[in-house]
Design a protein around this motif. Structure first.
Motif, PDB file in Angstrom:
ATOM      1  N   LEU A  43     -77.164 -72.994  31.701  1.00  0.00           N
ATOM      2  CA  LEU A  43     -78.017 -71.619  32.257  1.00  0.00           C
ATOM      3  C   LEU A  43     -79.201 -71.317  31.493  1.00  0.00           C
ATOM      4  O   LEU A  43     -80.025 -70.745  31.846  1.00  0.00           O
ATOM      5  CB  LEU A  43     -76.987 -70.465  32.559  1.00  0.00           C
ATOM      6  CG  LEU A  43     -75.934 -70.431  33.417  1.00  0.00           C
ATOM      7  CD1 LEU A  43     -74.712 -69.325  33.338  1.00  0.00           C
ATOM      8  CD2 LEU A  43     -76.752 -70.231  34.837  1.00  0.00           C
ATOM      9  N   VAL A  44     -78.946 -71.688  30.238  1.00  0.00           N
ATOM     10  CA  VAL A  44     -80.045 -71.276  29.106  1.00  0.00           C
ATOM     11  C   VAL A  44     -80.994 -72.535  28.894  1.00  0.00           C
ATOM     12  O   VAL A  44     -81.938 -72.557  28.154  1.00  0.00           O
ATOM     13  CB  VAL A  44     -79.466 -70.537  27.910  1.00  0.00           C
ATOM     14  CG1 VAL A  44     -79.021 -69.441  28.174  1.00  0.00           C
ATOM     15  CG2 VAL A  44     -78.639 -71.702  27.016  1.00  0.00           C
ATOM     16  N   CYS A  50     -75.803 -77.919  21.477  1.00  0.00           N
ATOM     17  CA  CYS A  50     -76.048 -76.849  20.914  1.00  0.00           C
ATOM     18  C   CYS A  50     -74.977 -75.764  20.654  1.00  0.00           C
ATOM     19  O   CYS A  50     -73.918 -75.884  21.614  1.00  0.00           O
ATOM     20  CB  CYS A  50     -77.111 -76.118  22.009  1.00  0.00           C
ATOM     21  SG  CYS A  50     -78.786 -76.829  21.580  1.00  0.00           S
ATOM     22  N   ALA A  51     -74.961 -75.155  19.790  1.00  0.00           N
ATOM     23  CA  ALA A  51     -73.562 -73.857  19.439  1.00  0.00           C
ATOM     24  C   ALA A  51     -73.921 -72.868  20.392  1.00  0.00           C
ATOM     25  O   ALA A  51     -74.947 -72.198  20.463  1.00  0.00           O
ATOM     26  CB  ALA A  51     -73.463 -73.992  18.026  1.00  0.00           C
ATOM     27  N   SER A  52     -72.867 -72.045  20.701  1.00  0.00           N
ATOM     28  CA  SER A  52     -72.722 -70.884  21.282  1.00  0.00           C
ATOM     29  C   SER A  52     -71.829 -70.089  20.280  1.00  0.00           C
ATOM     30  O   SER A  52     -71.178 -70.344  19.557  1.00  0.00           O
ATOM     31  CB  SER A  52     -72.155 -71.012  22.868  1.00  0.00           C
ATOM     32  OG  SER A  52     -73.133 -71.620  23.431  1.00  0.00           O
ATOM     33  N   VAL A  53     -71.313 -68.836  20.817  1.00  0.00           N
ATOM     34  CA  VAL A  53     -70.582 -67.910  20.383  1.00  0.00           C
ATOM     35  C   VAL A  53     -69.236 -67.854  21.222  1.00  0.00           C
ATOM     36  O   VAL A  53     -69.489 -67.552  22.287  1.00  0.00           O
ATOM     37  CB  VAL A  53     -71.274 -66.606  20.094  1.00  0.00           C
ATOM     38  CG1 VAL A  53     -70.070 -65.769  19.395  1.00  0.00           C
ATOM     39  CG2 VAL A  53     -72.389 -66.615  19.091  1.00  0.00           C
ATOM     40  N   GLU A  54     -68.089 -68.014  20.743  1.00  0.00           N
ATOM     41  CA  GLU A  54     -66.845 -68.136  21.644  1.00  0.00           C
ATOM     42  C   GLU A  54     -66.343 -66.601  21.031  1.00  0.00           C
ATOM     43  O   GLU A  54     -66.001 -66.352  20.000  1.00  0.00           O
ATOM     44  CB  GLU A  54     -65.871 -69.148  21.116  1.00  0.00           C
ATOM     45  CG  GLU A  54     -64.508 -69.081  21.862  1.00  0.00           C
ATOM     46  CD  GLU A  54     -63.880 -70.316  21.615  1.00  0.00           C
ATOM     47  OE1 GLU A  54     -63.773 -71.335  22.492  1.00  0.00           O
ATOM     48  OE2 GLU A  54     -62.825 -70.212  20.722  1.00  0.00           O
ATOM     49  N   ILE A  55     -65.939 -65.855  22.356  1.00  0.00           N
ATOM     50  CA  ILE A  55     -65.583 -64.435  21.735  1.00  0.00           C
ATOM     51  C   ILE A  55     -64.140 -64.426  22.693  1.00  0.00           C
ATOM     52  O   ILE A  55     -64.076 -64.595  23.777  1.00  0.00           O
ATOM     53  CB  ILE A  55     -66.568 -63.511  22.788  1.00  0.00           C
ATOM     54  CG1 ILE A  55     -67.950 -63.696  22.183  1.00  0.00           C
ATOM     55  CG2 ILE A  55     -66.288 -62.078  22.413  1.00  0.00           C
ATOM     56  CD1 ILE A  55     -69.056 -63.189  23.311  1.00  0.00           C
ATOM     57  N   THR A  56     -63.316 -63.839  21.615  1.00  0.00           N
ATOM     58  CA  THR A  56     -61.915 -63.720  22.325  1.00  0.00           C
ATOM     59  C   THR A  56     -61.593 -62.317  22.499  1.00  0.00           C
ATOM     60  O   THR A  56     -61.976 -61.421  21.647  1.00  0.00           O
ATOM     61  CB  THR A  56     -60.843 -64.092  21.129  1.00  0.00           C
ATOM     62  OG1 THR A  56     -61.123 -65.541  20.851  1.00  0.00           O
ATOM     63  CG2 THR A  56     -59.505 -63.944  21.545  1.00  0.00           C
ATOM     64  N   LEU A  57     -61.149 -62.033  23.812  1.00  0.00           N
ATOM     65  CA  LEU A  57     -60.791 -60.715  24.159  1.00  0.00           C
ATOM     66  C   LEU A  57     -62.215 -59.739  24.216  1.00  0.00           C
ATOM     67  O   LEU A  57     -61.878 -58.391  24.021  1.00  0.00           O
ATOM     68  CB  LEU A  57     -59.682 -59.912  23.511  1.00  0.00           C
ATOM     69  CG  LEU A  57     -58.688 -59.133  24.220  1.00  0.00           C
ATOM     70  CD1 LEU A  57     -58.024 -60.008  25.663  1.00  0.00           C
ATOM     71  CD2 LEU A  57     -57.779 -58.778  23.442  1.00  0.00           C
ATOM     72  N   GLY A  58     -63.325 -60.107  24.321  1.00  0.00           N
ATOM     73  CA  GLY A  58     -64.639 -59.245  24.345  1.00  0.00           C
ATOM     74  C   GLY A  58     -64.812 -58.431  23.099  1.00  0.00           C
ATOM     75  O   GLY A  58     -64.212 -58.979  22.245  1.00  0.00           O
ATOM     76  N   SER A 114     -74.483 -67.779  25.198  1.00  0.00           N
ATOM     77  CA  SER A 114     -75.203 -68.965  25.038  1.00  0.00           C
ATOM     78  C   SER A 114     -76.371 -68.341  24.753  1.00  0.00           C
ATOM     79  O   SER A 114     -76.892 -67.374  25.519  1.00  0.00           O
ATOM     80  CB  SER A 114     -75.139 -69.853  26.005  1.00  0.00           C
ATOM     81  OG  SER A 114     -73.820 -70.454  26.172  1.00  0.00           O
ATOM     82  N   VAL A 115     -77.342 -69.020  23.930  1.00  0.00           N
ATOM     83  CA  VAL A 115     -78.676 -68.601  23.871  1.00  0.00           C
ATOM     84  C   VAL A 115     -79.636 -69.624  23.651  1.00  0.00           C
ATOM     85  O   VAL A 115     -79.200 -70.899  23.273  1.00  0.00           O
ATOM     86  CB  VAL A 115     -78.866 -67.662  22.460  1.00  0.00           C
ATOM     87  CG1 VAL A 115     -78.310 -68.608  21.222  1.00  0.00           C
ATOM     88  CG2 VAL A 115     -80.542 -67.460  22.267  1.00  0.00           C
ATOM     89  N   ALA A 116     -80.794 -69.723  24.348  1.00  0.00           N
ATOM     90  CA  ALA A 116     -81.791 -70.872  24.581  1.00  0.00           C
ATOM     91  C   ALA A 116     -81.934 -71.361  23.003  1.00  0.00           C
ATOM     92  O   ALA A 116     -82.328 -70.396  22.284  1.00  0.00           O
ATOM     93  CB  ALA A 116     -82.683 -70.496  25.251  1.00  0.00           C
TER      94      ALA A 116
END
Length: 289
Positions: A43-44, A50-58, A114-116
């Motif tokens: 999507l980006v 590339c690395a993203s941020v994995e977020i557990t339970l918002g 995810s960020v471009a």
């Protein structure tokens, strides 16, 4: 840069992992839900590395210092930019100073930001992933952390077919997990006893997901020297309650591995909360397509 205002219960930098180092005791680690992560990358316009941020339970809140394209995938949370609701699973254009905030997901467990250009923290052994078992990679995110963003590749865009992220099971339905035979399936007195419904234990994390249910009966009282482990391996300790290993698993273990989840099933397991029900079944042709 992306400034973390609030990390929520657990937020980690993760990429596709650091494979190829098991022989020296380093697991691959990386994102738990690979499908949701790959969809965010598409999507980006990012490369899958590339690395993203994995977020557990918002619960994440973050601010950007300049214009960025981002995307949210995985377990869907209420999301807003400067207080205005934004859509899930689409590219989002942020301007300098914008604040992105996530609420609690109604279903599922792990979301991906995810960020471009990707989160550009220094790699460790070829990966930017946080491994909670070994301690390799960046520390878990905290309020005040500032994440650098990589250079956007102008040759890439967000076009192309949908890769497919997480699709939740119908409300009240257990997550269907498909099993492949393991190297020690014959240690079960009856392999059929592994199939059926199990509950996800609160004693679960990225290292392993414990399942609770009727104790599995093993053949004999044999002991086993430590053997290699892989992501998705289903191990049966003496108490008979199976453990499914996640991305931060140890590289070896001394209990029999009686099955291994398919890749799609590992992604589904990544979204299962403690208390959720899963249904295990031996894989058929449709699960291997």
């Amino acid at each position: 840069m992306i400034e973390i205002i609030r990390p929520g219960p657990l937020a980690l930098v993760e990429d596709a992992g650091r494979p190829g180092l098991a022989a020296v005791g380093v697991s691959a680690s990386g994102v738990f839900d690979r499908g949701a992560f790959a969809e965010g990358a598409r999507l980006v316009g990012n490369d899958i590395g590339c690395a993203s941020v994995e977020i557990t339970l918002g619960g994440l809140a973050a601010r950007v210092d300049r214009d960025h394209r981002v995307a949210l995938t995985g377990a869907e949370c209420p999301a807003s930019v400067n207080g205005t609701a934004v859509a899930w699973g689409v590219p989002i254009e942020l301007a300098a100073g914008d604040e992105l905030r996530l609420g609690l997901p109604s279903r599922g467990l792990r979301s991906y930001l995810s960020v471009a250009g990707g989160v550009d923290v220094p790699p460790v052994l070829g990966s930017r992933s946080t491994d909670l078992l070994s301690g390799l990679g960046p520390a878990r995110l905290r309020a005040g952390d500032v994440l650098p963003v990589g250079v956007v590749d102008p040759a890439r865009d967000a076009s192309g077919p949908t890769l497919g992220g997480w699709t939740p099971a119908a409300p009240g339905s257990p997550a269907a997990l498909a099993l492949l035979p393991g190297p020690r399936t014959d240690w079960l007195s009856d392999p059929a006893q592994l199939t059926g419904e199990w509950q996800v234990s609160p004693d679960s994390n990225r290292v392993g997901v414990r399942l609770t249910g009727p104790a599995l009966a093993r053949t004999g009282e044999r002991e086993l020297p430590s053997e290699p482990l892989v992501r998705g391996a289903v191990q049966v300790p003496p108490a008979g309650q199976p453990v499914v290993f996640g991305p931060d698993h140890p590289t070896t273990g001394g209990y029999p591995v009686v099955a291994v989840l398919t890749e799609a099933s590992i992604d589904r397991l990544a979204q299962c909360r403690p208390g959720d029900t899963v249904r295990l079944a031996w894989a058929g042709p449709a699960d291997l397509a």
